[in-house]
Design an enzyme around this catalytic site. Sequence first.
Site, PDB file in Angstrom:
ATOM      1  N   LYS A 117      30.449  47.840  34.681  1.00 44.86           N
ATOM      2  CA  LYS A 117      31.677  47.034  34.762  1.00 44.86           C
ATOM      3  C   LYS A 117      32.842  47.807  34.163  1.00 44.86           C
ATOM      4  O   LYS A 117      32.690  48.478  33.141  1.00 44.86           O
ATOM      5  CB  LYS A 117      31.444  45.719  33.999  1.00 44.86           C
ATOM      6  CG  LYS A 117      32.543  44.671  34.182  1.00 44.86           C
ATOM      7  CD  LYS A 117      32.175  43.379  33.441  1.00 44.86           C
ATOM      8  CE  LYS A 117      33.228  42.304  33.589  1.00 44.86           C
ATOM      9  NZ  LYS A 117      32.857  41.079  32.824  1.00 44.86           N
ATOM     10  N   SER A 138      33.796  36.763  35.361  1.00 40.90           N
ATOM     11  CA  SER A 138      34.648  37.890  35.673  1.00 40.90           C
ATOM     12  C   SER A 138      33.911  39.077  36.286  1.00 40.90           C
ATOM     13  O   SER A 138      34.512  39.911  36.946  1.00 40.90           O
ATOM     14  CB  SER A 138      35.344  38.372  34.399  1.00 40.90           C
ATOM     15  OG  SER A 138      34.376  38.900  33.486  1.00 40.90           O
ATOM     16  N   SER A 172      30.476  35.220  32.239  1.00 42.08           N
ATOM     17  CA  SER A 172      30.875  36.243  33.210  1.00 42.08           C
ATOM     18  C   SER A 172      29.736  37.092  33.754  1.00 42.08           C
ATOM     19  O   SER A 172      29.933  37.853  34.690  1.00 42.08           O
ATOM     20  CB  SER A 172      31.927  37.170  32.600  1.00 42.08           C
ATOM     21  OG  SER A 172      33.156  36.495  32.496  1.00 42.08           O
TER      22      SER A 172
END
EC number: 6.3.5.7
Lengths: 507, 519, 98
Positions: free
Chosen positions: B84, B159, B183
């Site tokens: 990420k 997210s 997330s």
Amino acid sequence: MSISTHGPIDLIDYDEAVARFDPVFGIEVHVELGTKTKMFDSAPQVFGAEPNTAVSPTSLGLPGALPVVNGTAVEYAIRIGLALNCTIAETCRFARKNYFYPDVPKNFQTSQFDEPIAFDGYLDVELEDGTIFRVEIERAHMEEDAGKNTHVGGATGRIQGAEYSLVDYNRAGIPLVEIVTRPIEGGGARTPEIARAYVRSLRDIFRALEVSEARMERGNVRADVNLSLRATPESPLGTRSETKNVNSFRSVERAIRFEVSRQAALLAAGGVVVQETRHWHEDTGTTTAGRIKSDADDYRYFPEPDLLPIAPSREWVEEIRAGLPEMPVARRNRLQGDWAFADAEMRDVVNAGALDLIEATVAAGASPASARKWWMGELARVVKTTDGELEDLPITPVQVADLQGLVDSGALNDKLAKQVLEGVLAGEGSPQEVVTARGLGVVSDDGALLAAIDEALAAQPDVAEKIRGGKIAAVGSVVGGVMKATRGQADAGRVRALILEKLGVEG
Amino acid sequence: MSAESTDLTRLSAATLADKLTAGEVSSDEVTRAHLDRIAAVDPAVHAFLHICGRRALATARDVDARRAAGEELHPLAGVPIAVKDIIVTKGVPTTAGSRILEGWVPPYDATLVSKIKAARLPILGKTNMDEFAMGSSTEHSAFGPTHNPWDLDRIPGGSGGGSAAAVASYQAPLAIGTDTGGSIRQPGAVTGTVGVKPTYGSVSRYGLIALASSLDQAGPVTRTVLDSALLHELIGGHDPHDSTSIPEPLPPLVAAARQGALGDLTGVRVGVVTELNGDGYSDGVRARFSESLTLLQQAGAEIVEVSCPHFTYALGAYYLILPAEASSNLAKFDGMRFGLRVTPDGGDGLAATAERVMSATRGAGFGPEVKRRIILGTYALSAGYYDAYYGSAQKVRTLIQRDFAAAFEKADVLVSPTAPTTAFKLGEKLDDPLAMYLNDVATIPANLAGVPGMSVPNGLSDDGLPVGFQILAPAKADDRLYRVGAALEALLETRWGGPLLERAPELATAANSPVEATR
Amino acid sequence: MSTISRDEVARVAGLARIDLTSDELDRLAGELDVIVQSVARISEVATADVPATSHPLPMFNVFRADVPEPSLPVADVLAGAPASEEGRFMVPQILEED
């Protein structure tokens, strides 16, 4: 938020001001701890390194970087707290003080807010005349230093008019302990002197504790001075000003004197004191207005979520207490006994900041009396002309002891020794190097002296006769001639002995 | 694309690891297959913000050479991974999905990246996310949304939508996510993948660009529970650079997953949280949830009902604590030291004052959701409001911890649906922040209390889209997630006759792009 | 709980150093009001007798040894800087002192 212009400031004579108003002051002293690494990361703490060469992701505030507390810094903070007779917190925390400023890399300072590591202490401060004045300490807390801005362009180095700034983060993250006094009342006309003595005492304690080199000129110790006036000691506290970054003992005293005079003029004229920060100007000895307390002081403190609470165990605290070194007052008393200095002599030594220097000079071999003679005599005179501190002179205690050694061995007389001292202070090297370079050694070669004596006797044949005739006092005139001829580089005692020997007279 | 390449991307990390160890495939082949897959499908999915093809292949070849030389390697060595974009990677751009960091190349590695590198997993690239992890849809990325592989018109969750979508669309077998309020788990639920939020302090946060420091936790994003356990063991453990890192070693996670996969949960007490299974959860979500409970019961688990009355206040506490911490964490993005610098009047930025440049940079560099939360957080911390907002939220945190403690007296794990609905359409909730925030209602309590949570895919809703089953365990008992999660996964797959992801529609593939392409 | 005015949003945006357009100010004032109203119900249970929790796990005294590590190389330090000069970060003029 505004910066006022530096207009003329009305002042009242200091004596009149303290006759009409009662001053109350407070001091916040920041000391940089002499740890090897920073408060929250392992970047090295180095003085004088090239810009941005003592930094880590954490001290640069890079995204993702995290703080970890320096255990040694915590120990130093506890030492300071104990030396100031504080209570050490059972548990304390760091908080974030949020404000935007380019030298604060995270745009928040990690600092202790409502939970300091040490609180409720006091320090007994000795004034120049030996009076003891107790200063109450509200708290001592840990925090981190900011980076350094250099303002480029515009007016010389001043923030106003600068076109841009250059930022070096080497200093960012260096551990600080901030020591905050309670409002100090009852100082009256001696308030500036008390303030100076307090900061000096703190400096001595930091050094004794070995938590900091505590060098004022390097900014290791920095003071913010709060001052307010009130009509009488019974009146409520007045509005205070906070003068930032007053960084020498003398400036602390001067800044307070100035603020007393300035605020007294305002109040006497029916005006009010504005609560604001003020800037100290060493050159003019004045303060000027800075920021007025405002919305920007909404620091949005909250507990630092990246750090855990600190709970110093009582065992640890007692262990640190047991290991505390001799405090300055006790040490002073011990040294005074060892050196056999009179009370007044000792006070002068302390007030001149010569204690450490004399101790080191004695340690290097000089007698206490001769060490005092140099530091409190010739060197103190030099310092007076430069408005500096003895410790900042470009001469070491070892050099002073060496100089005295040359005198003791007869290689130099007092007059020559002063010339050698000048040479050392001028950066010409060690005393021996100056002696060699300037050719200042006492002439100890008897052959050279005898030649000079022959010349002097030949020039004054009548005097030689008088001496032979038993008028020995007349020898002084011949000695003078020899000293003149050798430009003072002869040992007068030796010259006298040689003359008498030559003339066959018993000294 | 060769048939073989396709096959390699369909394999789990555990299977790839076995094949690599056995010498049946090379890391170069495996990595190339995934880079090919990225080139083929990512133009449509947009899971990646940056692809490190050359670096990944260099690592792969290095692994192959070392293996050929007989060197003993980490079990996952050579298995590619996606990271990420909120995790800093030395020498590789890291944006956290924000314009304000566009072009920034970190000079250091996050601890978990160092661990990945030390174990020699080729890093394929950096995955898309909501800007600074603020969002539940990945629509708040400054670089455009990620699309859900199950339906490209829908959000992949957030997210960490990029990591979940990359794994769901076979662009990577493993990915790293971060979970501040869900997330990792919520994207897992809506993309049919497994996501784990470890115990707070179990995986180092050093190098994770902080959103809310007391809530953030990095964790695995995978297609199987066993793969998550393997990755969790790799990235977890104590880190002296993170003060909040747990000093004790992790419990055995891979062993727990293997034990769970045997399908026997005799003696395990499974607590159903009353407050996380009622209004607001769609019918399809609730139906799959109760079917999963039945399966667990059949496997020997004891199902108990537990009440956590303060969970209803969790969302409120979360939306005060997160913005408050974020407002401070994001203060460093000011255009002074790195990243974007915007001058109010244009020019070189030196004509204006620092204060104005900071404000202009932050005004232009942050997207609307980030601004919204920074303003909210600044407000909640500002003079006069602290006690009512931030202070109260910290108290609710205590109450939620107490609820968990009481519930874990009665149950070994707690369960709920991961998300209240399946993936919504892109743009559907963009203008309604409160509706967006409700997506995290079931996942937030774990972050507030620091306990670990996992989302396991447990079927399709009536609309044919995946839903997830959340398992929560006490702090430092992450192994329980893996045991129960692996059991449920095994039981469901037996029922389905294969992984849920096999039912996802095939993605159209783009014309082949060069492997080394980066963007 | 008070409602959040446009002026209040502007004040907070100033504290947070974020330039907002007039439209943003209008929109945020409305949105924040709704959010704050909805989160404010936590005060129902956040009574005086409940202690605050700031860390998920109770830990204390995490210290680091005072052992230096090498600095980041200065080239790396300044590589990401928008502007630099003489080894330092170049920033616009600073008008306010703290």
